[in-house]
Motif scaffolding. Structure first.
Motif, PDB file in Angstrom:
ATOM      1  N   MET A 138     -20.151  32.111 -29.669  1.00  0.00           N
ATOM      2  CA  MET A 138     -19.322  30.866 -30.247  1.00  0.00           C
ATOM      3  C   MET A 138     -20.101  29.635 -30.670  1.00  0.00           C
ATOM      4  SD  MET A 138     -16.043  31.754 -30.242  1.00  0.00           S
ATOM      5  CE  MET A 138     -14.776  31.313 -29.130  1.00  0.00           C
ATOM      6  N   LYS A 139     -21.192  29.523 -30.178  1.00  0.00           N
ATOM      7  CA  LYS A 139     -21.893  28.295 -30.428  1.00  0.00           C
ATOM      8  C   LYS A 139     -23.043  28.464 -31.539  1.00  0.00           C
ATOM      9  CE  LYS A 139     -24.675  24.807 -28.212  1.00  0.00           C
ATOM     10  NZ  LYS A 139     -25.074  24.473 -26.788  1.00  0.00           N
ATOM     11  N   LEU A 140     -23.250  29.641 -31.773  1.00  0.00           N
ATOM     12  CA  LEU A 140     -24.075  30.006 -32.840  1.00  0.00           C
ATOM     13  C   LEU A 140     -23.340  30.253 -34.191  1.00  0.00           C
ATOM     14  CD1 LEU A 140     -27.031  31.337 -33.810  1.00  0.00           C
ATOM     15  CD2 LEU A 140     -25.748  33.827 -33.621  1.00  0.00           C
ATOM     16  N   LEU A 141     -22.115  30.427 -34.212  1.00  0.00           N
ATOM     17  CA  LEU A 141     -21.202  30.337 -35.210  1.00  0.00           C
ATOM     18  C   LEU A 141     -20.773  28.937 -35.503  1.00  0.00           C
ATOM     19  CD1 LEU A 141     -19.494  33.668 -35.047  1.00  0.00           C
ATOM     20  CD2 LEU A 141     -21.183  33.074 -36.431  1.00  0.00           C
ATOM     21  N   GLY A 142     -20.974  28.033 -34.633  1.00  0.00           N
ATOM     22  CA  GLY A 142     -20.624  26.591 -34.672  1.00  0.00           C
ATOM     23  C   GLY A 142     -19.268  26.304 -34.427  1.00  0.00           C
ATOM     24  N   PHE A 143     -18.661  27.224 -33.693  1.00  0.00           N
ATOM     25  CA  PHE A 143     -17.134  26.811 -33.278  1.00  0.00           C
ATOM     26  C   PHE A 143     -17.172  25.584 -32.386  1.00  0.00           C
ATOM     27  CE2 PHE A 143     -16.444  31.158 -34.388  1.00  0.00           C
ATOM     28  CZ  PHE A 143     -15.328  31.051 -35.174  1.00  0.00           C
ATOM     29  N   PRO A 144     -18.067  25.346 -31.591  1.00  0.00           N
ATOM     30  CA  PRO A 144     -17.662  24.005 -30.603  1.00  0.00           C
ATOM     31  C   PRO A 144     -17.819  22.739 -31.559  1.00  0.00           C
ATOM     32  CG  PRO A 144     -19.192  25.488 -29.653  1.00  0.00           C
ATOM     33  CD  PRO A 144     -19.069  26.023 -30.915  1.00  0.00           C
ATOM     34  N   ALA A 145     -18.601  22.486 -32.626  1.00  0.00           N
ATOM     35  CA  ALA A 145     -18.469  21.434 -33.274  1.00  0.00           C
ATOM     36  C   ALA A 145     -17.576  21.599 -34.321  1.00  0.00           C
ATOM     37  CB  ALA A 145     -19.772  21.257 -34.276  1.00  0.00           C
ATOM     38  N   GLN A 146     -17.172  22.565 -34.682  1.00  0.00           N
ATOM     39  CA  GLN A 146     -15.972  22.546 -35.817  1.00  0.00           C
ATOM     40  C   GLN A 146     -14.562  22.189 -35.098  1.00  0.00           C
ATOM     41  OE1 GLN A 146     -15.921  26.536 -37.679  1.00  0.00           O
ATOM     42  NE2 GLN A 146     -13.573  26.257 -38.049  1.00  0.00           N
ATOM     43  N   ASN A 147     -14.545  22.847 -33.694  1.00  0.00           N
ATOM     44  CA  ASN A 147     -13.357  22.643 -33.180  1.00  0.00           C
ATOM     45  C   ASN A 147     -13.348  21.040 -32.570  1.00  0.00           C
ATOM     46  OD1 ASN A 147     -12.023  24.972 -33.544  1.00  0.00           O
ATOM     47  ND2 ASN A 147     -13.287  26.070 -31.684  1.00  0.00           N
ATOM     48  N   ALA A 148     -14.510  20.473 -32.200  1.00  0.00           N
ATOM     49  CA  ALA A 148     -14.615  18.997 -31.754  1.00  0.00           C
ATOM     50  C   ALA A 148     -14.098  18.169 -33.101  1.00  0.00           C
ATOM     51  CB  ALA A 148     -15.831  18.666 -31.682  1.00  0.00           C
ATOM     52  N   LYS A 149     -14.276  18.672 -34.275  1.00  0.00           N
ATOM     53  CA  LYS A 149     -13.792  17.712 -35.489  1.00  0.00           C
ATOM     54  C   LYS A 149     -12.374  17.961 -35.422  1.00  0.00           C
ATOM     55  CE  LYS A 149     -17.856  17.984 -38.295  1.00  0.00           C
ATOM     56  NZ  LYS A 149     -18.535  18.701 -39.436  1.00  0.00           N
ATOM     57  N   GLY A 150     -11.794  19.301 -35.430  1.00  0.00           N
ATOM     58  CA  GLY A 150     -10.402  19.625 -35.516  1.00  0.00           C
ATOM     59  C   GLY A 150      -9.484  18.848 -34.389  1.00  0.00           C
ATOM     60  N   ILE A 151     -10.269  19.039 -33.019  1.00  0.00           N
ATOM     61  CA  ILE A 151      -9.271  18.195 -32.123  1.00  0.00           C
ATOM     62  C   ILE A 151      -9.203  16.668 -32.190  1.00  0.00           C
ATOM     63  CG2 ILE A 151      -9.422  17.600 -29.538  1.00  0.00           C
ATOM     64  CD1 ILE A 151     -10.772  20.648 -29.164  1.00  0.00           C
ATOM     65  N   THR A 152     -10.464  16.357 -32.843  1.00  0.00           N
ATOM     66  CA  THR A 152     -10.296  14.735 -33.042  1.00  0.00           C
ATOM     67  C   THR A 152      -9.355  14.421 -34.079  1.00  0.00           C
ATOM     68  OG1 THR A 152     -12.790  14.574 -32.404  1.00  0.00           O
ATOM     69  CG2 THR A 152     -11.569  12.985 -33.732  1.00  0.00           C
ATOM     70  N   ALA A 153      -9.082  15.228 -35.295  1.00  0.00           N
ATOM     71  CA  ALA A 153      -8.067  15.017 -36.220  1.00  0.00           C
ATOM     72  C   ALA A 153      -6.844  15.157 -35.731  1.00  0.00           C
ATOM     73  CB  ALA A 153      -8.894  16.079 -37.414  1.00  0.00           C
ATOM     74  N   THR A 154      -6.648  16.060 -34.945  1.00  0.00           N
ATOM     75  CA  THR A 154      -5.283  16.398 -34.385  1.00  0.00           C
ATOM     76  C   THR A 154      -4.736  15.233 -33.593  1.00  0.00           C
ATOM     77  OG1 THR A 154      -5.642  18.600 -34.117  1.00  0.00           O
ATOM     78  CG2 THR A 154      -4.126  17.847 -32.761  1.00  0.00           C
ATOM     79  N   LEU A 155      -5.626  14.773 -32.758  1.00  0.00           N
ATOM     80  CA  LEU A 155      -5.323  13.739 -31.676  1.00  0.00           C
ATOM     81  C   LEU A 155      -5.150  12.422 -32.777  1.00  0.00           C
ATOM     82  CD1 LEU A 155      -7.419  14.416 -28.552  1.00  0.00           C
ATOM     83  CD2 LEU A 155      -4.941  14.646 -28.804  1.00  0.00           C
ATOM     84  N   GLU A 156      -6.069  12.067 -33.564  1.00  0.00           N
ATOM     85  CA  GLU A 156      -5.757  10.782 -34.553  1.00  0.00           C
ATOM     86  C   GLU A 156      -4.301  10.704 -35.098  1.00  0.00           C
ATOM     87  OE1 GLU A 156     -10.546   9.899 -35.621  1.00  0.00           O
ATOM     88  OE2 GLU A 156      -9.208  11.194 -36.904  1.00  0.00           O
ATOM     89  N   ALA A 157      -4.146  12.204 -35.551  1.00  0.00           N
ATOM     90  CA  ALA A 157      -2.946  12.019 -36.266  1.00  0.00           C
ATOM     91  C   ALA A 157      -1.636  11.846 -35.293  1.00  0.00           C
ATOM     92  CB  ALA A 157      -2.589  13.624 -36.986  1.00  0.00           C
ATOM     93  N   LEU A 158      -2.084  12.500 -33.744  1.00  0.00           N
ATOM     94  CA  LEU A 158      -1.049  12.264 -32.943  1.00  0.00           C
ATOM     95  C   LEU A 158      -0.772  10.856 -32.650  1.00  0.00           C
ATOM     96  CD1 LEU A 158       1.010  14.458 -31.430  1.00  0.00           C
ATOM     97  CD2 LEU A 158      -0.780  14.498 -29.706  1.00  0.00           C
ATOM     98  N   VAL A 159      -1.596  10.345 -32.604  1.00  0.00           N
ATOM     99  CA  VAL A 159      -1.624   8.707 -32.079  1.00  0.00           C
ATOM    100  C   VAL A 159      -0.821   8.145 -33.209  1.00  0.00           C
ATOM    101  CG1 VAL A 159      -3.021   6.604 -32.153  1.00  0.00           C
ATOM    102  CG2 VAL A 159      -3.579   8.718 -30.495  1.00  0.00           C
ATOM    103  N   ALA A 160      -1.420   8.227 -34.837  1.00  0.00           N
ATOM    104  CA  ALA A 160      -0.826   7.605 -35.796  1.00  0.00           C
ATOM    105  C   ALA A 160       0.694   8.038 -35.693  1.00  0.00           C
ATOM    106  CB  ALA A 160      -1.373   8.075 -36.958  1.00  0.00           C
ATOM    107  N   ARG A 161       1.388   9.281 -35.644  1.00  0.00           N
ATOM    108  CA  ARG A 161       2.774   9.606 -35.359  1.00  0.00           C
ATOM    109  C   ARG A 161       3.426   8.759 -34.843  1.00  0.00           C
ATOM    110  NH1 ARG A 161       4.304  15.766 -35.156  1.00  0.00           N
ATOM    111  NH2 ARG A 161       6.666  15.670 -34.815  1.00  0.00           N
ATOM    112  N   TYR A 162       2.870   8.497 -33.517  1.00  0.00           N
ATOM    113  CA  TYR A 162       3.729   7.832 -32.585  1.00  0.00           C
ATOM    114  C   TYR A 162       3.738   6.076 -32.710  1.00  0.00           C
ATOM    115  CZ  TYR A 162       5.619  11.928 -30.773  1.00  0.00           C
ATOM    116  OH  TYR A 162       6.214  13.290 -30.843  1.00  0.00           O
ATOM    117  N   ALA A 163       2.570   5.813 -33.372  1.00  0.00           N
ATOM    118  CA  ALA A 163       2.158   4.165 -33.504  1.00  0.00           C
ATOM    119  C   ALA A 163       3.285   3.667 -34.465  1.00  0.00           C
ATOM    120  CB  ALA A 163       0.790   4.198 -33.838  1.00  0.00           C
ATOM    121  N   ALA A 164       3.436   4.863 -35.563  1.00  0.00           N
ATOM    122  CA  ALA A 164       4.458   4.518 -36.563  1.00  0.00           C
ATOM    123  C   ALA A 164       6.127   4.122 -36.108  1.00  0.00           C
ATOM    124  CB  ALA A 164       4.484   5.545 -37.693  1.00  0.00           C
ATOM    125  N   LEU A 165       6.278   4.736 -35.033  1.00  0.00           N
ATOM    126  CA  LEU A 165       7.649   4.759 -34.558  1.00  0.00           C
ATOM    127  C   LEU A 165       8.001   3.481 -34.107  1.00  0.00           C
ATOM    128  CD1 LEU A 165       7.964   8.303 -32.849  1.00  0.00           C
ATOM    129  CD2 LEU A 165       8.637   7.431 -35.071  1.00  0.00           C
TER     130      LEU A 165
END
Length: 156
Positions: free
Chosen positions: A129-156
């Motif tokens: 998993m580490k060799l294929l770069g999944f930790p770094a790739q998923n860190a970016k995806g998780i960050t984007a997910t949480l940023e979007a979740l914060v923005a979604r509810y900040a707009a309400l």
């Protein structure tokens, strides 16, 4: 890393990020516990909306199948819910053995600390998993997910 999302040390072979979302834990849990809505959450751009199979409210032991697309190739992933505590925690195991975990901590001000974790310590070959770069790739995806979740509810 963004100003709204922070890295959290949850142990070796785990990638975790946390954000404070302006919504109650019960509402956020309901969103994550419905696999038919996972495409709304996905910051990686791999989860598809169409043809999701499984219940609309996950519980421990449930199976659900989500269509995905990565590098232009469509595929499906069937996961099994391995932990579920109403409004506090939900986790599922991917067929390759890694787990996705969401934790919700209600704050007195009505907001919720949301922690998402990609746990690859449970795979048969975490080094791969580490060799294929999944930790770094998923860190970016998780960050984007949480940023979007914060923005979604900040707009309400």
């Amino acid at each position: 890393m963004s100003d709204t999302v922070i890295a959290v040390d949850t142990g070796e072979r785990r990638v975790s990020r946390r954000a404070v979302v302006d919504a109650p834990a019960a509402e956020l849990f309901s969103l994550v516990a419905d696999p038919h809505r996972h495409a709304e959450l996905d910051g990686s751009g791999t989860v598809r909306r169409e043809h999701v199979e499984g219940p609309h409210r996950l519980a421990r032991g449930d199976r659900f199948t989500v269509p995905m697309r990565q590098l232009g190739a469509p595929y499906k992933v069937t996961s099994v819910v391995t932990a579920c505590e109403e409004d506090r925690l939900i986790e599922w195991r991917h067929p390759l053995g890694h787990r996705w975990r969401w934790e919700f901590a209600q704050r007195p001000d009505g907001r919720t600390e949301v922690t998402e974790t990609f746990d690859y310590s449970t795979t048969g070959a975490p080094w791969m998993m580490k060799l294929l770069g999944f930790p770094a790739q998923n860190a970016k995806g998780i960050t984007a997910t949480l940023e979007a979740l914060v923005a979604r509810y900040a707009a309400l």
